[in-house]
Design a protein around this motif. Structure first.
Motif, PDB file in Angstrom:
ATOM      1  N   ARG A  96     -11.671   0.223  -1.649  1.00 47.46           N
ATOM      2  CA  ARG A  96     -10.382   0.305  -1.872  1.00 47.46           C
ATOM      3  C   ARG A  96      -9.796  -1.053  -0.848  1.00 47.46           C
ATOM      4  N   GLY A 131      -0.295   4.331  -0.078  1.00 44.14           N
ATOM      5  CA  GLY A 131      -1.086   5.317   0.831  1.00 44.14           C
ATOM      6  C   GLY A 131      -1.608   6.495  -0.109  1.00 44.14           C
ATOM      7  N   TYR A 132      -2.203   6.163  -1.003  1.00 44.51           N
ATOM      8  CA  TYR A 132      -2.788   7.214  -2.029  1.00 44.51           C
ATOM      9  C   TYR A 132      -4.316   6.806  -2.108  1.00 44.51           C
ATOM     10  N   SER A 133      -5.204   7.734  -2.426  1.00 42.93           N
ATOM     11  CA  SER A 133      -6.543   7.463  -2.723  1.00 42.93           C
ATOM     12  C   SER A 133      -7.380   7.032  -1.551  1.00 42.93           C
ATOM     13  N   TRP A 134      -7.278   7.577  -0.579  1.00 45.06           N
ATOM     14  CA  TRP A 134      -7.646   6.937   0.612  1.00 45.06           C
ATOM     15  C   TRP A 134      -9.349   6.927   0.515  1.00 45.06           C
ATOM     16  N   SER A 135     -10.091   7.837  -0.260  1.00 41.73           N
ATOM     17  CA  SER A 135     -11.324   8.001  -0.174  1.00 41.73           C
ATOM     18  C   SER A 135     -12.186   6.803  -1.502  1.00 41.73           C
ATOM     19  N   ASP A 187       0.818  -0.948  -0.073  1.00 40.51           N
ATOM     20  CA  ASP A 187      -0.024  -0.040   0.142  1.00 40.51           C
ATOM     21  C   ASP A 187       0.981   1.221   0.012  1.00 40.51           C
TER      22      ASP A 187
END
Length: 444
Positions: A196, A188-192, A186
């Motif tokens: 996911r 750590g991008y595009s948490w929304s 991971d």
């Protein structure tokens, strides 16, 4: 009904729509995988006539190595998301897993994240397209999207087999990612993003299959093309786990058994399903290793990944399906010149790694070649080579000629005894060395 899904004969009875949901913008008929590919390509070729802020295109892409797992996971995620979107508009059957905010999609399309002329470097993908009667001329490649010059605000993007958009696409669309299914580290991008899903499994397609599995279990299936979908999904599961001998998790096993049961239920498999899987795997591997006509550059670019670190240092990793001594013997006069040319073509690689994977008497073998091209980095790697050898159980290859130990400064070649470690493990180790080196990029 939009132009994307028009003129398709109905496959099943009409469903009653819920009045609480807005009408779909692109139609209500299901498509086969083949029809999905053809309609998506035709829509793109026509210039996306419907596209607007309220009628977007949802594009799904795998990573830039574009191996079987990336290709199938993107194709199937796009296809089944489209089917799910239609179904939700009809009955809201899957409302608990409804994608976030996607009430304004006019088309779905899955793309291959490579230039069109590199498809011939993936004979296993070409094999499965022919086997399943899927049209090669309906494939959409990275350059097709770039040429279309679609405004970012008119798109949604889904990522499979990676969780951070890279390359030219990232420069335009990295803020438009709404879904991720991946099995790498991971970043750590595009948490929304929704879904996911980032989990360590043998094949990303296992996670895609698992995500949509409930659709197969309903009384009335979610999509009309079970055989093609199952055969596509099964291919990367078999390839990436070496027919379930390495990198296997419970999820991979459950999804393999589920797909085989689906094929058996539909009478596609009439004998022992595991015997069928073994034969299918052998066909796929035979196709994948058909590289006799490749140039040296073809071998390098066939399955290639690249990273640029915070200090500008660049790592390039080439995954090969042939032995190092085979490729060195076949291209002996041009081997190191070809490596240098590839490093220059990739805008100055500081470190180049070749990772091989091949069978000997049915057993998987691996090798690693590491070339530290940036002379300032050689002392840095001298300090970590022993750790690398210990971590991945590397044994120096005893070769003559261009692979002889010490043939070039900053060059090592090993037999890898721990065959469970792949690019997913070796890549982060080498990247960590570059990130912590405090050496800045130099121009050469």
């Amino acid at each position: 009904m939009s132009w994307f899904l028009s003129c398709v004969a109905p496959r099943r009875k009409a469903y009653k729509r819920l009045s609480a949901r807005a009408p779909l913008s692109f139609g209500t008929e299901f498509l086969s995988v083949k029809e999905y590919m053809m309609k998506a390509k035709a829509t793109l070729d026509a210039g996306l006539p419907f596209i607007s802020d309220s009628n977007k295109v949802y594009i799904i892409t795998g990573n830039e190595s574009a191996d079987m797992d990336s290709f199938v996971s993107a194709l199937i995620f796009g296809y089944l998301t489209m089917c799910k979107y239609i179904k939700e508009g009809q009955e809201s059957v899957l409302s608990e897993k409804k994608p976030s905010g996607l009430t304004d999609v006019g088309a779905f399309m899955s793309i291959i994240n490579i230039p069109r002329d590199e498809l011939m470097l993936r004979p296993d993908i070409m094999f499965i397209l022919e086997k399943l009667d899927l049209p090669m001329d309906s494939l959409i490649f990275k350059e097709d999207i770039l040429k279309a010059d679609i405004k970012p605000e008119f798109t949604y993007w889904g990522l499979t087999d990676h969780n951070k958009m890279t390359g030219e696409l990232a420069m335009l669309y990295d803020k438009r990612v709404v879904s991720i299914i991946d099995h790498h580290e991971d970043e750590g991008y595009s948490w929304s993003a929704d879904p996911r899903i980032i989990e360590v499994v043998g094949s990303c397609t296992s996670l895609v299959t698992q995500y949509f599995k409930e659709g197969w279990l309903m009384d009335e299936p979610l999509w009309p093309d079970n055989d093609t979908t199952a055969l596509l999904c099964l291919a990367p599961l078999l390839i990436d786990t070496y027919n379930f001998t390495l990198k296997v998790t419970d999820t991979d096993i459950y999804m393999r058994d589920f797909l085989l049961e689906l094929l058996k239920y539909s009478n596609y498999i009439l004998s022992d399903p595991y015997y069928f899987a073994d034969n299918y795997y052998m066909q796929l591997i035979e196709a994948k290793r058909n590289v006799d006509n490749f140039t040296l550059r073809d071998h390098f670019r066939k399955d290639y990944k690249e990273w640029t670190e915070w200090n500008g240092l660049k790592l390039g990793m080439c995954s090969l399906v042939v032995r190092l001594d085979w490729i060195a013997c076949r291209f002996s006069d041009e081997f190191w010149c070809g490596m240098e040319s590839w490093a220059v073509e990739r805008n100055g690689l500081d470190v180049v790694a070749l990772l091989t994977a091949f069978d000997v008497d049915g057993m998987l073998n691996r090798e690693v070649l590491l070339w530290v091209r940036n002379p300032d980095l050689i002392p840095v790697f001298d300090k970590v080579i022993k750790e690398m050898e210990y971590r991945f159980t590397l044994m120096t290859l005893k070769n003559d000629g261009v692979l002889a130990p010490g043939y070039k400064p900053g060059f090592w070649a090993w037999s890898q005894l721990d065959t469970s470690a792949s690019r997913k493990q070796i890549g982060p180790f080498l990247r960590g060395v570059l990130q912590n080196s405090h050496i800045k990029k130099i121009g050469y």
